[in-house]
Design a protein around this motif. Structure first.
Motif, PDB file in Angstrom:
ATOM      1  N   LYS A 286      13.225 -18.095  -0.295  1.00  0.00           N
ATOM      2  CA  LYS A 286      13.760 -17.148   0.459  1.00  0.00           C
ATOM      3  C   LYS A 286      14.338 -17.715   1.721  1.00  0.00           C
ATOM      4  O   LYS A 286      15.151 -17.154   2.324  1.00  0.00           O
ATOM      5  CB  LYS A 286      12.507 -16.142   0.848  1.00  0.00           C
ATOM      6  N   TYR A 287      13.793 -18.769   1.823  1.00  0.00           N
ATOM      7  CA  TYR A 287      14.089 -19.563   3.319  1.00  0.00           C
ATOM      8  C   TYR A 287      14.463 -21.121   2.850  1.00  0.00           C
ATOM      9  O   TYR A 287      13.800 -21.859   2.342  1.00  0.00           O
ATOM     10  CB  TYR A 287      12.990 -19.644   4.235  1.00  0.00           C
ATOM     11  N   LEU A 288      15.912 -21.390   3.048  1.00  0.00           N
ATOM     12  CA  LEU A 288      16.397 -22.762   2.811  1.00  0.00           C
ATOM     13  C   LEU A 288      16.870 -23.178   4.181  1.00  0.00           C
ATOM     14  O   LEU A 288      17.812 -22.899   4.631  1.00  0.00           O
ATOM     15  CB  LEU A 288      17.284 -22.811   1.850  1.00  0.00           C
ATOM     16  N   ASP A 289      15.983 -24.409   4.548  1.00  0.00           N
ATOM     17  CA  ASP A 289      16.600 -24.925   6.034  1.00  0.00           C
ATOM     18  C   ASP A 289      16.424 -26.485   5.686  1.00  0.00           C
ATOM     19  O   ASP A 289      15.541 -27.196   5.519  1.00  0.00           O
ATOM     20  CB  ASP A 289      15.513 -24.663   7.051  1.00  0.00           C
ATOM     21  N   LEU A 290      17.884 -26.849   5.596  1.00  0.00           N
ATOM     22  CA  LEU A 290      18.035 -28.206   5.575  1.00  0.00           C
ATOM     23  C   LEU A 290      18.808 -28.953   6.734  1.00  0.00           C
ATOM     24  O   LEU A 290      19.671 -29.772   6.536  1.00  0.00           O
ATOM     25  CB  LEU A 290      19.031 -28.671   4.145  1.00  0.00           C
ATOM     26  N   SER A 291      18.608 -28.222   7.709  1.00  0.00           N
ATOM     27  CA  SER A 291      19.396 -28.620   9.056  1.00  0.00           C
ATOM     28  C   SER A 291      19.015 -29.849   9.656  1.00  0.00           C
ATOM     29  O   SER A 291      17.842 -30.452   9.691  1.00  0.00           O
ATOM     30  CB  SER A 291      19.329 -27.253  10.070  1.00  0.00           C
TER      31      SER A 291
END
Ligand SMILES: *[C@@H]1O[C@H](CO)[C@@H](O)[C@H](O)[C@H]1NC(C)=O
Ligand SMILES: *[C@@H]1O[C@H](CO)[C@@H](O)[C@H](O)[C@H]1NC(C)=O
Ligand SMILES: *[C@@H]1O[C@H](CO)[C@@H](O)[C@H](O)[C@H]1NC(C)=O
Ligand SMILES: *[C@@H]1O[C@H](CO)[C@@H](O)[C@H](O)[C@H]1NC(C)=O
Ligand SMILES: *[C@@H]1O[C@H](CO)[C@@H](O)[C@H](O)[C@H]1NC(C)=O
Length: 326
Positions: free
Chosen positions: A121-126
Protein backbone atom coordinates in the motif's frame (compact mmCIF):
# COMPACT_ATOMS: atom_id res chain seq x y z
CA UNK A 1 1.65 -20.91 44.22
CA UNK A 2 1.02 -24.66 44.50
CA UNK A 3 4.22 -26.69 44.14
CA UNK A 4 3.10 -28.19 40.82
CA UNK A 5 2.18 -24.77 39.42
CA UNK A 6 5.46 -23.40 40.60
CA UNK A 7 7.28 -26.25 38.91
CA UNK A 8 5.62 -25.77 35.54
CA UNK A 9 6.18 -22.05 35.81
CA UNK A 10 9.90 -22.64 36.33
CA UNK A 11 9.96 -25.07 33.41
CA UNK A 12 8.47 -22.40 31.16
CA UNK A 13 10.99 -19.79 32.29
CA UNK A 14 13.77 -22.33 31.80
CA UNK A 15 12.76 -23.03 28.20
CA UNK A 16 12.13 -19.38 27.43
CA UNK A 17 15.71 -18.59 28.44
CA UNK A 18 17.37 -21.66 27.00
CA UNK A 19 15.66 -21.72 23.62
CA UNK A 20 14.72 -18.30 22.34
CA UNK A 21 12.77 -19.83 19.46
CA UNK A 22 10.37 -21.27 22.05
CA UNK A 23 8.55 -17.94 22.14
CA UNK A 24 9.33 -16.71 18.62
CA UNK A 25 6.39 -15.03 16.92
CA UNK A 26 8.49 -14.53 13.83
CA UNK A 27 7.64 -16.59 10.79
CA UNK A 28 10.74 -18.69 9.92
CA UNK A 29 10.46 -17.91 6.19
CA UNK A 30 10.34 -14.16 6.91
CA UNK A 31 13.32 -14.47 9.24
CA UNK A 32 15.37 -16.28 6.60
CA UNK A 33 14.53 -13.58 4.02
CA UNK A 34 15.31 -10.72 6.43
CA UNK A 35 18.71 -12.19 7.21
CA UNK A 36 19.42 -12.41 3.46
CA UNK A 37 18.43 -8.75 3.13
CA UNK A 38 20.79 -7.82 5.95
CA UNK A 39 23.61 -9.73 4.26
CA UNK A 40 22.89 -8.16 0.85
CA UNK A 41 23.17 -4.75 2.53
CA UNK A 42 26.60 -5.76 3.92
CA UNK A 43 25.46 -6.28 7.54
CA UNK A 44 25.13 -2.58 8.34
CA UNK A 45 25.27 -1.34 11.93
CA UNK A 46 21.81 0.14 11.32
CA UNK A 47 20.44 -3.44 11.34
CA UNK A 48 22.43 -4.60 14.39
CA UNK A 49 19.18 -5.60 16.13
CA UNK A 50 18.58 -8.18 13.38
CA UNK A 51 20.12 -10.93 15.48
CA UNK A 52 19.23 -14.47 14.34
CA UNK A 53 19.08 -15.58 18.00
CA UNK A 54 16.22 -13.19 18.70
CA UNK A 55 12.57 -13.21 17.61
CA UNK A 56 12.53 -11.15 14.40
CA UNK A 57 9.23 -9.53 15.39
CA UNK A 58 11.15 -7.45 17.95
CA UNK A 59 13.88 -6.38 15.51
CA UNK A 60 14.03 -2.68 14.63
CA UNK A 61 12.85 -1.33 11.26
CA UNK A 62 10.01 -3.82 10.83
CA UNK A 63 6.65 -4.84 12.21
CA UNK A 64 4.83 -8.18 12.33
CA UNK A 65 1.07 -8.44 12.05
CA UNK A 66 -0.69 -9.30 15.34
CA UNK A 67 -2.92 -11.79 13.60
CA UNK A 68 -0.61 -13.57 11.13
CA UNK A 69 2.78 -12.77 12.74
CA UNK A 70 4.01 -12.08 9.20
CA UNK A 71 6.20 -9.05 8.49
CA UNK A 72 3.93 -6.39 7.00
CA UNK A 73 6.09 -3.28 7.45
CA UNK A 74 9.74 -2.86 6.50
CA UNK A 75 10.87 0.70 7.14
CA UNK A 76 14.60 1.23 6.84
CA UNK A 77 15.49 4.92 7.05
CA UNK A 78 18.14 7.44 8.07
CA UNK A 79 21.09 5.05 8.24
CA UNK A 80 24.49 4.42 6.74
CA UNK A 81 23.66 1.74 4.23
CA UNK A 82 25.41 0.85 0.99
CA UNK A 83 24.20 -1.20 -1.92
CA UNK A 84 21.13 -1.89 -4.01
CA UNK A 85 17.64 -2.64 -2.73
CA UNK A 86 17.92 -6.43 -2.31
CA UNK A 87 15.77 -8.64 -4.56
CA UNK A 88 14.79 -10.58 -1.43
CA UNK A 89 12.36 -7.79 -0.40
CA UNK A 90 10.08 -9.40 -2.99
CA UNK A 91 10.00 -12.54 -0.82
CA UNK A 92 8.14 -10.88 2.06
CA UNK A 93 4.69 -11.58 0.61
CA UNK A 94 2.72 -9.89 3.40
CA UNK A 95 4.44 -6.49 3.06
CA UNK A 96 2.05 -3.53 3.01
CA UNK A 97 4.65 -0.85 3.68
CA UNK A 98 8.11 -0.79 2.16
CA UNK A 99 10.43 2.10 2.95
CA UNK A 100 14.07 2.61 2.06
CA UNK A 101 14.42 6.31 2.84
CA UNK A 102 17.36 8.68 3.25
CA UNK A 103 20.07 6.03 3.35
CA UNK A 104 23.62 7.07 2.58
CA UNK A 105 24.27 5.08 -0.56
CA UNK A 106 21.38 3.09 -1.99
CA UNK A 107 22.01 2.84 -5.72
CA UNK A 108 20.75 0.84 -8.70
CA UNK A 109 17.22 0.61 -10.04
CA UNK A 110 13.85 0.42 -8.31
CA UNK A 111 14.16 -3.27 -7.47
CA UNK A 112 12.10 -5.32 -10.02
CA UNK A 113 11.23 -7.95 -7.39
CA UNK A 114 8.99 -5.32 -5.76
CA UNK A 115 6.49 -6.32 -8.48
CA UNK A 116 5.77 -9.47 -6.44
CA UNK A 117 4.51 -7.46 -3.45
CA UNK A 118 0.86 -7.33 -4.46
CA UNK A 119 -0.29 -6.37 -0.95
CA UNK A 120 1.83 -3.23 -0.96
CA UNK A 121 0.00 0.00 0.00
CA UNK A 122 2.87 2.38 0.80
CA UNK A 123 6.08 2.47 -1.21
CA UNK A 124 8.63 5.08 -0.16
CA UNK A 125 12.09 4.89 -1.74
CA UNK A 126 12.77 8.63 -1.51
CA UNK A 127 16.06 10.44 -0.80
CA UNK A 128 18.41 7.78 -2.18
CA UNK A 129 20.59 7.47 -5.28
CA UNK A 130 18.32 5.27 -7.33
CA UNK A 131 18.68 5.43 -11.10
CA UNK A 132 16.90 3.97 -14.13
CA UNK A 133 13.22 4.43 -14.93
CA UNK A 134 10.07 4.78 -12.87
CA UNK A 135 9.11 1.19 -13.64
CA UNK A 136 5.92 0.24 -15.42
CA UNK A 137 5.47 -2.76 -13.10
CA UNK A 138 4.31 -0.43 -10.33
CA UNK A 139 0.89 -0.51 -12.01
CA UNK A 140 0.65 -4.20 -11.01
CA UNK A 141 0.55 -3.20 -7.34
CA UNK A 142 -3.21 -2.75 -7.32
CA UNK A 143 -3.45 -1.93 -3.62
CA UNK A 144 -0.95 0.92 -3.77
CA UNK A 145 -2.16 4.08 -2.02
CA UNK A 146 1.05 6.10 -1.72
CA UNK A 147 4.08 6.24 -4.03
CA UNK A 148 7.15 8.34 -3.20
CA UNK A 149 10.27 8.05 -5.37
CA UNK A 150 11.34 11.67 -4.88
CA UNK A 151 14.94 12.85 -4.47
CA UNK A 152 16.65 10.18 -6.59
CA UNK A 153 18.25 10.15 -10.04
CA UNK A 154 15.47 8.40 -11.92
CA UNK A 155 15.29 9.13 -15.62
CA UNK A 156 13.05 8.41 -18.61
CA UNK A 157 9.37 9.19 -18.81
CA UNK A 158 6.54 8.67 -16.32
CA UNK A 159 4.52 5.52 -17.04
CA UNK A 160 0.93 6.44 -17.84
CA UNK A 161 -0.22 3.09 -16.42
CA UNK A 162 0.08 4.51 -12.88
CA UNK A 163 -3.32 6.12 -13.38
CA UNK A 164 -4.93 2.66 -13.51
CA UNK A 165 -4.17 2.04 -9.83
CA UNK A 166 -7.61 2.20 -8.21
CA UNK A 167 -6.55 3.25 -4.71
CA UNK A 168 -3.60 5.51 -5.48
CA UNK A 169 -3.96 8.93 -3.85
CA UNK A 170 -0.45 10.36 -3.83
CA UNK A 171 2.45 10.42 -6.26
CA UNK A 172 5.75 12.10 -5.49
CA UNK A 173 8.35 11.91 -8.25
CA UNK A 174 9.95 15.32 -7.62
CA UNK A 175 13.70 15.94 -7.70
CA UNK A 176 14.61 13.34 -10.28
CA UNK A 177 15.78 13.54 -13.87
CA UNK A 178 12.49 12.63 -15.56
CA UNK A 179 11.81 13.66 -19.14
CA UNK A 180 8.92 13.47 -21.59
CA UNK A 181 5.37 14.62 -21.07
CA UNK A 182 3.02 14.32 -18.10
CA UNK A 183 0.84 11.34 -19.06
CA UNK A 184 -2.57 12.29 -20.47
CA UNK A 185 -4.07 9.65 -18.20
CA UNK A 186 -3.14 11.59 -15.06
CA UNK A 187 -6.48 13.41 -15.03
CA UNK A 188 -8.29 10.11 -14.59
CA UNK A 189 -7.15 8.81 -11.23
CA UNK A 190 -10.05 7.09 -9.51
CA UNK A 191 -10.27 8.52 -6.02
CA UNK A 192 -9.39 11.62 -4.07
CA UNK A 193 -5.92 12.78 -4.85
CA UNK A 194 -4.14 14.84 -2.21
CA UNK A 195 -0.71 14.96 -3.84
CA UNK A 196 0.65 15.04 -7.39
CA UNK A 197 4.19 16.32 -7.07
CA UNK A 198 6.39 16.21 -10.17
CA UNK A 199 8.58 19.28 -9.57
CA UNK A 200 12.33 19.60 -10.21
CA UNK A 201 12.51 17.33 -13.25
CA UNK A 202 12.90 17.91 -16.99
CA UNK A 203 9.31 17.28 -18.00
CA UNK A 204 8.39 18.98 -21.27
CA UNK A 205 5.50 19.53 -23.65
CA UNK A 206 2.15 20.84 -22.59
CA UNK A 207 0.11 20.06 -19.50
CA UNK A 208 -2.58 17.51 -20.43
CA UNK A 209 -6.03 19.09 -20.52
CA UNK A 210 -7.35 16.23 -18.40
CA UNK A 211 -5.55 17.59 -15.31
CA UNK A 212 -8.25 20.27 -15.14
CA UNK A 213 -10.84 17.59 -14.42
CA UNK A 214 -9.20 16.38 -11.23
CA UNK A 215 -9.30 18.14 -7.86
CA UNK A 216 -5.90 17.77 -6.28
CA UNK A 217 -4.98 18.85 -2.81
CA UNK A 218 -1.53 19.82 -3.94
CA UNK A 219 -0.46 20.03 -7.59
CA UNK A 220 3.24 20.86 -7.94
CA UNK A 221 4.67 20.88 -11.48
CA UNK A 222 7.26 23.57 -10.79
CA UNK A 223 10.81 23.64 -12.15
CA UNK A 224 10.25 21.67 -15.33
CA UNK A 225 10.16 22.65 -19.01
CA UNK A 226 6.41 22.66 -19.45
CA UNK A 227 5.10 24.97 -22.13
CA UNK A 228 1.90 26.36 -23.57
CA UNK A 229 -1.45 26.66 -21.87
CA UNK A 230 -1.99 25.94 -18.17
CA UNK A 231 -5.35 27.66 -17.75
CA UNK A 232 -7.16 24.31 -17.57
CA UNK A 233 -5.73 23.50 -14.11
CA UNK A 234 -7.81 26.38 -12.73
CA UNK A 235 -11.02 24.59 -13.74
CA UNK A 236 -10.45 22.21 -10.85
CA UNK A 237 -10.96 22.73 -7.13
CA UNK A 238 -7.29 22.13 -6.45
CA UNK A 239 -6.19 23.92 -3.28
CA UNK A 240 -2.47 24.37 -3.80
CA UNK A 241 -0.89 24.95 -7.23
CA UNK A 242 2.78 25.51 -8.03
CA UNK A 243 3.63 25.93 -11.72
CA UNK A 244 6.64 28.19 -11.19
CA UNK A 245 9.79 28.07 -13.31
CA UNK A 246 8.40 26.59 -16.50
CA UNK A 247 7.79 28.01 -19.99
CA UNK A 248 4.02 28.37 -19.65
CA UNK A 249 2.27 30.90 -21.81
CA UNK A 250 -1.43 31.81 -21.49
CA UNK A 251 -3.73 34.75 -20.89
CA UNK A 252 -4.34 35.03 -17.14
CA UNK A 253 -7.26 37.47 -17.63
CA UNK A 254 -9.37 34.64 -19.06
CA UNK A 255 -8.91 32.46 -15.98
CA UNK A 256 -11.48 32.12 -13.19
CA UNK A 257 -9.82 31.08 -9.93
CA UNK A 258 -11.87 28.70 -7.80
CA UNK A 259 -12.74 29.62 -4.21
CA UNK A 260 -10.86 26.49 -3.16
CA UNK A 261 -7.51 27.81 -4.37
CA UNK A 262 -5.48 29.19 -1.46
CA UNK A 263 -1.88 28.90 -2.67
CA UNK A 264 -0.68 29.83 -6.18
CA UNK A 265 2.87 30.20 -7.44
CA UNK A 266 3.35 31.06 -11.12
CA UNK A 267 6.71 32.86 -11.00
CA UNK A 268 9.13 32.61 -13.93
CA UNK A 269 6.83 31.78 -16.84
CA UNK A 270 5.60 33.72 -19.87
CA UNK A 271 2.08 34.45 -18.67
CA UNK A 272 0.30 37.42 -20.27
CA UNK A 273 -2.89 39.38 -19.57
CA UNK A 274 -3.82 40.78 -16.17
CA UNK A 275 -4.67 39.39 -12.74
CA UNK A 276 -8.28 38.12 -12.65
CA UNK A 277 -10.69 39.70 -10.13
CA UNK A 278 -11.30 36.21 -8.71
CA UNK A 279 -7.77 36.34 -7.20
CA UNK A 280 -9.31 38.41 -4.38
CA UNK A 281 -11.55 35.62 -3.16
CA UNK A 282 -9.43 33.03 -1.40
CA UNK A 283 -5.71 33.33 -2.11
CA UNK A 284 -3.48 33.31 0.97
CA UNK A 285 -0.29 33.05 -1.06
CA UNK A 286 0.41 34.35 -4.55
CA UNK A 287 3.55 34.81 -6.60
CA UNK A 288 3.25 35.91 -10.23
CA UNK A 289 6.67 37.55 -10.48
CA UNK A 290 8.82 37.24 -13.62
CA UNK A 291 5.98 36.98 -16.14
CA UNK A 292 4.51 39.28 -18.81
CA UNK A 293 1.49 40.54 -16.91
CA UNK A 294 -0.02 44.01 -17.27
CA UNK A 295 -2.73 46.16 -15.75
CA UNK A 296 -3.86 47.01 -12.25
CA UNK A 297 -3.65 44.54 -9.37
CA UNK A 298 -7.28 44.03 -8.21
CA UNK A 299 -7.95 45.64 -4.84
CA UNK A 300 -9.21 43.35 -2.10
CA UNK A 301 -8.62 40.09 -0.27
CA UNK A 302 -4.99 39.62 0.66
CA UNK A 303 -3.65 40.96 -2.65
CA UNK A 304 -2.32 44.23 -1.20
CA UNK A 305 -0.88 42.47 1.84
CA UNK A 306 1.55 40.36 -0.26
CA UNK A 307 5.12 41.60 -0.63
CA UNK A 308 5.85 43.56 -3.84
CA UNK A 309 8.21 40.73 -4.86
CA UNK A 310 5.10 38.60 -5.43
CA UNK A 311 4.41 40.88 -8.42
CA UNK A 312 7.71 42.36 -9.59
CA UNK A 313 9.40 41.74 -12.95
CA UNK A 314 6.27 41.84 -15.06
CA UNK A 315 5.64 43.84 -18.21
CA UNK A 316 3.39 46.55 -16.79
CA UNK A 317 1.62 45.32 -13.68
CA UNK A 318 0.76 48.25 -11.39
CA UNK A 319 -1.10 49.33 -8.27
CA UNK A 320 -0.46 48.47 -4.61
CA UNK A 321 1.83 46.97 -3.46
CA UNK A 322 3.57 48.01 -6.73
CA UNK A 323 3.74 51.70 -7.71
CA UNK A 324 0.40 53.23 -8.73
CA UNK A 325 -0.81 52.87 -12.31
CA UNK A 326 -0.18 55.87 -14.51
C1 LIG B 1 28.15 3.86 -3.22
O1 LIG B 1 27.84 2.62 -3.85
C2 LIG B 1 28.45 2.42 -5.10
C3 LIG B 1 27.93 1.16 -5.75
O2 LIG B 1 27.15 0.39 -4.89
C4 LIG B 1 29.96 2.37 -4.92
O3 LIG B 1 30.60 2.24 -6.15
C5 LIG B 1 30.40 3.68 -4.25
O4 LIG B 1 31.78 3.62 -3.93
C6 LIG B 1 29.64 3.94 -2.95
N1 LIG B 1 29.96 5.28 -2.45
C7 LIG B 1 30.20 5.51 -1.17
C8 LIG B 1 30.48 6.93 -0.80
O5 LIG B 1 30.21 4.65 -0.32
C1 LIG C 1 -8.89 -0.41 -2.49
O1 LIG C 1 -9.54 0.15 -1.35
C2 LIG C 1 -10.79 -0.43 -1.02
C3 LIG C 1 -11.41 0.36 0.12
O2 LIG C 1 -10.49 0.59 1.12
C4 LIG C 1 -10.58 -1.90 -0.68
O3 LIG C 1 -11.81 -2.52 -0.40
C5 LIG C 1 -9.90 -2.61 -1.86
O4 LIG C 1 -9.62 -3.95 -1.52
C6 LIG C 1 -8.61 -1.89 -2.23
N1 LIG C 1 -7.89 -2.53 -3.31
C7 LIG C 1 -8.26 -2.59 -4.59
C8 LIG C 1 -7.37 -3.32 -5.53
O5 LIG C 1 -9.28 -2.06 -5.00
C1 LIG D 1 20.21 13.63 -16.03
O1 LIG D 1 20.17 13.10 -17.35
C2 LIG D 1 21.14 13.64 -18.23
C3 LIG D 1 20.91 13.02 -19.59
O2 LIG D 1 19.59 13.06 -19.96
C4 LIG D 1 22.53 13.33 -17.68
O3 LIG D 1 23.48 13.92 -18.51
C5 LIG D 1 22.64 13.88 -16.26
O4 LIG D 1 23.89 13.50 -15.71
C6 LIG D 1 21.54 13.35 -15.39
N1 LIG D 1 21.61 14.01 -14.08
C7 LIG D 1 21.52 13.34 -12.95
C8 LIG D 1 21.59 14.16 -11.70
O5 LIG D 1 21.38 12.13 -12.88
C1 LIG E 1 -14.23 23.56 -2.24
O1 LIG E 1 -14.68 24.52 -1.32
C2 LIG E 1 -16.01 24.30 -0.88
C3 LIG E 1 -16.42 25.50 -0.03
O2 LIG E 1 -15.40 25.87 0.85
C4 LIG E 1 -16.06 22.98 -0.11
O3 LIG E 1 -17.36 22.72 0.34
C5 LIG E 1 -15.59 21.87 -1.02
O4 LIG E 1 -15.54 20.65 -0.29
C6 LIG E 1 -14.21 22.19 -1.60
N1 LIG E 1 -13.87 21.17 -2.56
C7 LIG E 1 -12.68 20.56 -2.56
C8 LIG E 1 -12.49 19.51 -3.61
O5 LIG E 1 -11.81 20.82 -1.76
C1 LIG F 1 8.33 35.43 -5.65
O1 LIG F 1 9.21 34.69 -6.48
C2 LIG F 1 10.40 35.36 -6.78
C3 LIG F 1 11.18 34.52 -7.77
O2 LIG F 1 11.48 33.27 -7.23
C4 LIG F 1 11.17 35.64 -5.50
O3 LIG F 1 12.36 36.37 -5.80
C5 LIG F 1 10.30 36.44 -4.55
O4 LIG F 1 10.97 36.60 -3.31
C6 LIG F 1 8.99 35.74 -4.33
N1 LIG F 1 8.14 36.61 -3.52
C7 LIG F 1 7.21 36.13 -2.68
C8 LIG F 1 6.43 37.07 -1.87
O5 LIG F 1 7.01 34.92 -2.58
Amino acid sequence: MEPLQKFSFLIIIFFAILSPSFSDRCNPEDKKVLLKIKKALHNPYHLASWNPEVDCCIWYSLKCSRTTNRVYKLTIFAGQINGQIPAEVGDLPFLETLMFHKLTNITGPVQPAIAKLTNLKYLDLSWNHLSGPVPDFLSQLKNLIFLDLSFNQLSGSIPSSLSTLPNLTSIRLDRNNLTGQIPMSFGSFAGEFPYLILSHNKLSGSIPASLGKKDFGNLDLSRNRLEGDASMVFNSKTRWIDLSRNLLEFDFSKVELSENLTWLDLNHNKITGSLPESAIVSLQFLNVSYNRLCGEIPVGGDLQRFDYTAYFHNRCLCGAPLPPCK
